[in-house]
Design a protein around this motif. Sequence first.
Motif, PDB file in Angstrom:
ATOM      1  N   MET A  78       0.818  -1.208   0.000  1.00 19.17           N
ATOM      2  CA  MET A  78       0.000   0.000   0.000  1.00 19.17           C
ATOM      3  C   MET A  78       0.849   1.255   0.000  1.00 19.17           C
ATOM      4  SD  MET A  78      -3.210  -0.362  -0.353  1.00 19.17           S
ATOM      5  CE  MET A  78      -3.765   1.242   0.266  1.00 19.17           C
ATOM      6  N   ALA A  79       1.954   1.248   0.753  1.00 15.11           N
ATOM      7  CA  ALA A  79       2.844   2.411   0.762  1.00 15.11           C
ATOM      8  C   ALA A  79       3.379   2.688  -0.641  1.00 15.11           C
ATOM      9  CB  ALA A  79       3.987   2.198   1.748  1.00 15.11           C
ATOM     10  N   ARG A  80       3.717   1.628  -1.374  1.00  8.93           N
ATOM     11  CA  ARG A  80       4.216   1.812  -2.745  1.00  8.93           C
ATOM     12  C   ARG A  80       3.109   2.274  -3.683  1.00  8.93           C
ATOM     13  NH1 ARG A  80       9.330   0.536  -3.276  1.00  8.93           N
ATOM     14  NH2 ARG A  80      10.293  -0.914  -1.788  1.00  8.93           N
ATOM     15  N   LEU A  81       1.901   1.765  -3.497  1.00  6.92           N
ATOM     16  CA  LEU A  81       0.789   2.230  -4.326  1.00  6.92           C
ATOM     17  C   LEU A  81       0.554   3.720  -4.139  1.00  6.92           C
ATOM     18  CD1 LEU A  81      -1.630   1.408  -6.211  1.00  6.92           C
ATOM     19  CD2 LEU A  81      -2.981   1.202  -4.096  1.00  6.92           C
ATOM     20  N   ILE A  82       0.658   4.183  -2.890  1.00  7.67           N
ATOM     21  CA  ILE A  82       0.370   5.582  -2.572  1.00  7.67           C
ATOM     22  C   ILE A  82       1.542   6.492  -2.910  1.00  7.67           C
ATOM     23  CG2 ILE A  82      -0.116   7.172  -0.656  1.00  7.67           C
ATOM     24  CD1 ILE A  82      -1.546   4.703   0.679  1.00  7.67           C
ATOM     25  N   LEU A  83       2.742   6.103  -2.519  1.00  7.14           N
ATOM     26  CA  LEU A  83       3.896   6.992  -2.621  1.00  7.14           C
ATOM     27  C   LEU A  83       4.808   6.686  -3.801  1.00  7.14           C
ATOM     28  CD1 LEU A  83       4.868   7.244   1.156  1.00  7.14           C
ATOM     29  CD2 LEU A  83       3.659   8.946  -0.226  1.00  7.14           C
ATOM     30  N   GLY A  84       4.559   5.584  -4.507  1.00  8.50           N
ATOM     31  CA  GLY A  84       5.461   5.215  -5.588  1.00  8.50           C
ATOM     32  C   GLY A  84       6.651   4.437  -5.044  1.00  8.50           C
ATOM     33  N   ASP A  85       7.629   4.213  -5.899  1.00  5.49           N
ATOM     34  CA  ASP A  85       8.767   3.366  -5.524  1.00  5.49           C
ATOM     35  C   ASP A  85       9.815   4.078  -4.675  1.00  5.49           C
ATOM     36  OD1 ASP A  85       7.774   1.098  -6.750  1.00  5.49           O
ATOM     37  OD2 ASP A  85       8.615   1.641  -8.696  1.00  5.49           O
ATOM     38  N   ASP A  86       9.782   5.404  -4.638  1.00  2.92           N
ATOM     39  CA  ASP A  86      10.788   6.147  -3.865  1.00  2.92           C
ATOM     40  C   ASP A  86      10.311   6.336  -2.431  1.00  2.92           C
ATOM     41  OD1 ASP A  86      12.444   6.361  -6.108  1.00  2.92           O
ATOM     42  OD2 ASP A  86      11.415   8.179  -6.782  1.00  2.92           O
ATOM     43  N   LEU A  87      10.206   5.231  -1.716  1.00  2.00           N
ATOM     44  CA  LEU A  87       9.713   5.306  -0.341  1.00  2.00           C
ATOM     45  C   LEU A  87      10.804   5.808   0.596  1.00  2.00           C
ATOM     46  CD1 LEU A  87       7.782   1.933   0.093  1.00  2.00           C
ATOM     47  CD2 LEU A  87       6.845   4.169  -0.456  1.00  2.00           C
ATOM     48  N   PRO A  88      10.456   6.727   1.490  1.00  2.00           N
ATOM     49  CA  PRO A  88      11.412   7.136   2.529  1.00  2.00           C
ATOM     50  C   PRO A  88      11.427   6.094   3.644  1.00  2.00           C
ATOM     51  CG  PRO A  88       9.371   8.356   2.794  1.00  2.00           C
ATOM     52  CD  PRO A  88       9.187   7.476   1.585  1.00  2.00           C
ATOM     53  N   VAL A  89      11.956   4.911   3.343  1.00  2.00           N
ATOM     54  CA  VAL A  89      11.803   3.744   4.219  1.00  2.00           C
ATOM     55  C   VAL A  89      12.277   4.026   5.638  1.00  2.00           C
ATOM     56  CG1 VAL A  89      12.470   1.338   4.568  1.00  2.00           C
ATOM     57  CG2 VAL A  89      11.982   2.183   2.257  1.00  2.00           C
ATOM     58  N   ASP A  90      13.386   4.727   5.760  1.00  2.00           N
ATOM     59  CA  ASP A  90      13.940   4.955   7.098  1.00  2.00           C
ATOM     60  C   ASP A  90      13.143   5.993   7.886  1.00  2.00           C
ATOM     61  OD1 ASP A  90      14.740   6.972   5.336  1.00  2.00           O
ATOM     62  OD2 ASP A  90      16.555   7.412   6.489  1.00  2.00           O
ATOM     63  N   ARG A  91      12.170   6.653   7.241  1.00  2.00           N
ATOM     64  CA  ARG A  91      11.357   7.670   7.925  1.00  2.00           C
ATOM     65  C   ARG A  91       9.872   7.329   7.906  1.00  2.00           C
ATOM     66  NH1 ARG A  91      10.894  12.641   6.081  1.00  2.00           N
ATOM     67  NH2 ARG A  91      11.333  12.207   3.889  1.00  2.00           N
ATOM     68  N   LEU A  92       9.510   6.119   7.473  1.00  2.00           N
ATOM     69  CA  LEU A  92       8.111   5.789   7.239  1.00  2.00           C
ATOM     70  C   LEU A  92       7.592   4.780   8.260  1.00  2.00           C
ATOM     71  CD1 LEU A  92       5.641   6.106   5.344  1.00  2.00           C
ATOM     72  CD2 LEU A  92       6.539   4.149   4.053  1.00  2.00           C
ATOM     73  N   ALA A  93       6.540   5.172   8.988  1.00  2.00           N
ATOM     74  CA  ALA A  93       5.825   4.281   9.898  1.00  2.00           C
ATOM     75  C   ALA A  93       4.451   3.993   9.297  1.00  2.00           C
ATOM     76  CB  ALA A  93       5.675   4.923  11.275  1.00  2.00           C
ATOM     77  N   THR A  94       3.986   2.755   9.438  1.00  2.00           N
ATOM     78  CA  THR A  94       2.709   2.368   8.844  1.00  2.00           C
ATOM     79  C   THR A  94       1.946   1.434   9.770  1.00  2.00           C
ATOM     80  OG1 THR A  94       3.721   0.473   7.705  1.00  2.00           O
ATOM     81  CG2 THR A  94       3.621   2.541   6.484  1.00  2.00           C
ATOM     82  N   VAL A  95       0.605   1.552   9.747  1.00  2.00           N
ATOM     83  CA  VAL A  95      -0.251   0.574  10.429  1.00  2.00           C
ATOM     84  C   VAL A  95      -1.499   0.342   9.587  1.00  2.00           C
ATOM     85  CG1 VAL A  95       0.460   0.960  12.827  1.00  2.00           C
ATOM     86  CG2 VAL A  95      -1.356   2.368  11.843  1.00  2.00           C
ATOM     87  N   ALA A  96      -1.927  -0.927   9.533  1.00  2.00           N
ATOM     88  CA  ALA A  96      -3.207  -1.253   8.926  1.00  2.00           C
ATOM     89  C   ALA A  96      -4.321  -0.752   9.835  1.00  2.00           C
ATOM     90  CB  ALA A  96      -3.320  -2.765   8.716  1.00  2.00           C
ATOM     91  N   SER A  97      -5.475  -0.455   9.231  1.00  2.00           N
ATOM     92  CA  SER A  97      -6.562   0.132  10.009  1.00  2.00           C
ATOM     93  C   SER A  97      -7.896  -0.461   9.593  1.00  2.00           C
ATOM     94  CB  SER A  97      -6.594   1.651   9.810  1.00  2.00           C
ATOM     95  OG  SER A  97      -6.905   1.961   8.456  1.00  2.00           O
ATOM     96  N   VAL A  98      -8.918  -0.132  10.349  1.00  2.00           N
ATOM     97  CA  VAL A  98     -10.280  -0.538  10.029  1.00  2.00           C
ATOM     98  C   VAL A  98     -10.850   0.506   9.071  1.00  2.00           C
ATOM     99  CG1 VAL A  98     -12.543  -1.134  10.933  1.00  2.00           C
ATOM    100  CG2 VAL A  98     -10.498  -1.625  12.283  1.00  2.00           C
ATOM    101  N   GLY A  99     -10.584   0.317   7.790  1.00  2.00           N
ATOM    102  CA  GLY A  99     -11.041   1.263   6.780  1.00  2.00           C
ATOM    103  C   GLY A  99     -10.283   2.574   6.822  1.00  2.00           C
ATOM    104  N   GLY A 100     -10.610   3.441   5.873  1.00  2.00           N
ATOM    105  CA  GLY A 100     -10.004   4.769   5.853  1.00  2.00           C
ATOM    106  C   GLY A 100     -10.415   5.601   7.045  1.00  2.00           C
ATOM    107  N   THR A 101     -11.649   5.398   7.523  1.00  2.00           N
ATOM    108  CA  THR A 101     -12.116   6.132   8.702  1.00  2.00           C
ATOM    109  C   THR A 101     -11.280   5.766   9.920  1.00  2.00           C
ATOM    110  OG1 THR A 101     -14.359   6.213   7.818  1.00  2.00           O
ATOM    111  CG2 THR A 101     -14.106   6.621  10.161  1.00  2.00           C
ATOM    112  N   GLY A 102     -10.970   4.480  10.073  1.00  2.00           N
ATOM    113  CA  GLY A 102     -10.115   4.054  11.179  1.00  2.00           C
ATOM    114  C   GLY A 102      -8.737   4.671  11.091  1.00  2.00           C
TER     115      GLY A 102
END
Length: 394
Positions: A78-102
């Motif tokens: 999902m991070a790649r879909l949203i941000l493309g291939d140039d991910l700031p991996v060392d600065r990126l935190a992610t969590v799955a959620s209950v929908g976009g509202t969550g």
Amino acid sequence: MLSNLQPQSPDKILALMAEFRADPRAEKIDLGVGVYKDETGLTPVMRAVRKAEERILREETTKTYTALPGEPAYREAMARLILGDDLPVDRLATVASVGGTGALRVGIDLARMANPALRVWVSDPTWPNHVSILNYLGVETLTYRYFDAETRGVNFDGMIEDLRGAKPGDLVLLHGCCHNPTGANLNIAQWDEVAALLAETGATPLIDLAYQGFGDGLDADAAGTRLIASRLPEVLIAASCSKNFGIYRERTGILLAICPDSATRDLAQGAMAHLNRQTFSFPPDHGARIVTTILTDPELRRDWETELEEVRTGMLDLREQLVRELRERSGSDRFGFLAAHRGMFSRLGATPEQVETLKRDYGIYLVGDSRLNIAGLNKNTVPVLAQAIIDVGI
């Protein structure tokens, strides 16, 4: 104890849905609820989703808990879909959620943990649930001008003037694409100016990306988000898979936090996982596994992108047909803004009285602010709506 509860104001869109269902007229048209519908009036299961689910059923060996922040493969895809291939991996935190509202709720809670005196700027107008969530949490909410009711476009000068009042510690909630409820979007030059202003004020953007792929295409719809992410040290992004994968009921979303440095990333990652634990514990996995399966399989991804493009262009065709029908009936181009808007929604510019007349006399259901769901139309109902709009005097 429970008798002390106070009645809650009903959600206006949900109330409108109930009113539509109770309407006995066969020719009624639902343009209120924010759900994509095909020409038959159904919200279909996408081909790639069905194939992914069949594979999951064959290969899945357990229903045990997933990871607290969600499966790493889903979060990376999902991070790649949203941000493309140039991910700031060392600065990126992610969590799955209950929908976009969550994702929005966890993002706001994260910001409030960091700044108990949090203020959040929202566009005028915005998706009503943005304001509802903020009010429930007791977060101070400020508005910035966004929609020009006369031109039906973006009041960009007003937006910039208002956002100059933002300050460090504030969140500025931006719609990544396909603005809900207006359909009026920033162009890339305007996104660039917004990025510069946010850098100047020190405020943090929270981008709500609920419709990637519904406007101008997957990459084009993410262009503003990617520009902001590349220009600012700190960005929150709440994204939904409900629309572009058609998995509304699976409640699949993600929160991304781009941080100033890796140490802050670690803090944010821990805090986001903690908020998941306090809110719903482990995130649901079925929808996330569908998305991961599609995004990591070249054949399924091609099929998904093809069908998503069919959905997108179908909505554009409906917009153009509606503009043609209105031009023929009105003898003017005053409804041309409908073709310029993107996504499922446009704000028609009708008064509440005119919206009520459309419902009462024509069985055409719009939200009270005259937001109409383009995806609720088909080639046969477009002329019906066009004639009703003219008859009512909009």
